[in-house]
Design an enzyme around this catalytic site. Sequence first.
Site, mmCIF file in Angstrom:
data_model
loop_
_atom_site.group_PDB
_atom_site.id
_atom_site.type_symbol
_atom_site.label_atom_id
_atom_site.label_comp_id
_atom_site.label_asym_id
_atom_site.label_seq_id
_atom_site.Cartn_x
_atom_site.Cartn_y
_atom_site.Cartn_z
ATOM 1 N N CYS A 115 -81.844 43.272 32.416
ATOM 2 C CA CYS A 115 -81.319 44.599 32.045
ATOM 3 C C CYS A 115 -81.454 44.890 30.555
ATOM 4 C CB CYS A 115 -79.863 44.725 32.472
ATOM 5 S SG CYS A 115 -79.701 44.674 34.248
ATOM 6 N N HIS A 262 -77.208 51.077 29.258
ATOM 7 C CA HIS A 262 -77.905 50.590 30.452
ATOM 8 C C HIS A 262 -77.098 51.011 31.672
ATOM 9 C CE1 HIS A 262 -79.352 48.161 33.628
ATOM 10 N NE2 HIS A 262 -78.348 47.305 33.588
ATOM 11 N N ASN A 292 -79.164 51.065 39.591
ATOM 12 C CA ASN A 292 -79.470 50.215 38.434
ATOM 13 C C ASN A 292 -80.950 49.821 38.508
ATOM 14 O OD1 ASN A 292 -79.871 48.061 36.695
ATOM 15 N ND2 ASN A 292 -77.931 47.051 37.179
#
Length: 335
Positions: A115, A262, A292
Amino acid sequence: MYSSKITGLGYFVPDNVVTNDDLSQWMDTNDEWIQERTGIKERRWIDPKTGETTSTMAVKASKIAIERAGLTKDDIDFIIFATLSPDMYFPGGGVRVQDMLDMPTIGALDVRNQCSGFIYSLSVADQFIKTGMYKNILVIGAENHSGGLEKSTRGRGVTVIFGDGAGAAVLSRTEEKGKGILSSHLHSEGKHAKELALEGPATQRWVPEIIAENDPNDVSYFPYMNGQFVFKHAVVRFSEAIVEGLQANNLQKEDIDMLIPHQANLRIAQFIQKKFGLPDENVYNNIQRYGNTTAASVIIALTEAWEKGKINDGDLVVLAAFGSGFTWGSVVLRW
Ligand code: ACO
């Protein structure tokens, strides 16, 4: 010493929309649980019939970014590609993009920081430009999660969260004072590696061993996440990375014009927003529509925010991410 600034942005997501109700056909989950815990309403998953891959999505995003930078593929000096879901175990996605875009024999570097991958990549690109080694670097974050998720009740704690997509930025040399990347800050804490990981197949336990064991309960080739543990660390590390970025530039939280966190979980982003006292218009979230997308999430969100006119000349933009590794970091930019 030179500075670097983003001159082109692009993103691509597959057409195939997978809603929370769609997921409940394959596993014991429901729209209410997913929205309440994560904020996600739907995500894009590659339709396998299309033949789309992490690299093909990256190429589509890259073409847009290069064109918007007013450049051609031949102006790009270097590629940095962040992903945890490359098309092949090796080589990585960078060389695939170089080939598919028919670029000259420029270098291609793959970044494996999950990420935080795009934040790390942007920081690496910034260093290359500062030293004068390169003028224009293509920085990519792309993921094909759907190909590797366990689409059953056993995998629901992880599977409902992730989506596919790609984003790309062209980072270019600038001599404009005070513009572009002001600083980047990178961290990791490997002792928590197993709290969010996909352990195999990898060299410690390779395919023949997995086949030989023939264990129906083996889930080592699906991602594992200790959700609450990750959540608790994420909110702390996000905050630290943002504060570090502000302090390094003698800035206050009130100076932030746009925070792009994020897109791990809308609840994490809302916690951070509240902590820094930022109004809604100064934070951009799109996890509701894309889930995500890991290394792609910051760059897709940045591109969308810019396309919607939410980022303007002179704005202070803060990018921050946290994820598997654990790794985390921030980039502070003056647009
Ligand atoms: N649908 C319905 N029920 C579910 C689902 C689902 N999809 N998933 C889990 N549950 C159940 C569990 O089985 C559990 O049931 P039980 O109480 O009967 O045992 C219950 O819901 C609660 O499960 P938790 O895992 O405790 O749920 P939590 O509130 O922690 O939410 C979540 C899970 C959304 C994953 C959250 O922990 C989270 O967002 N964590 C952080 C994620 C993150 O930031 N990741 C970093 C980036 S990702 C990367 O780097 C690759």
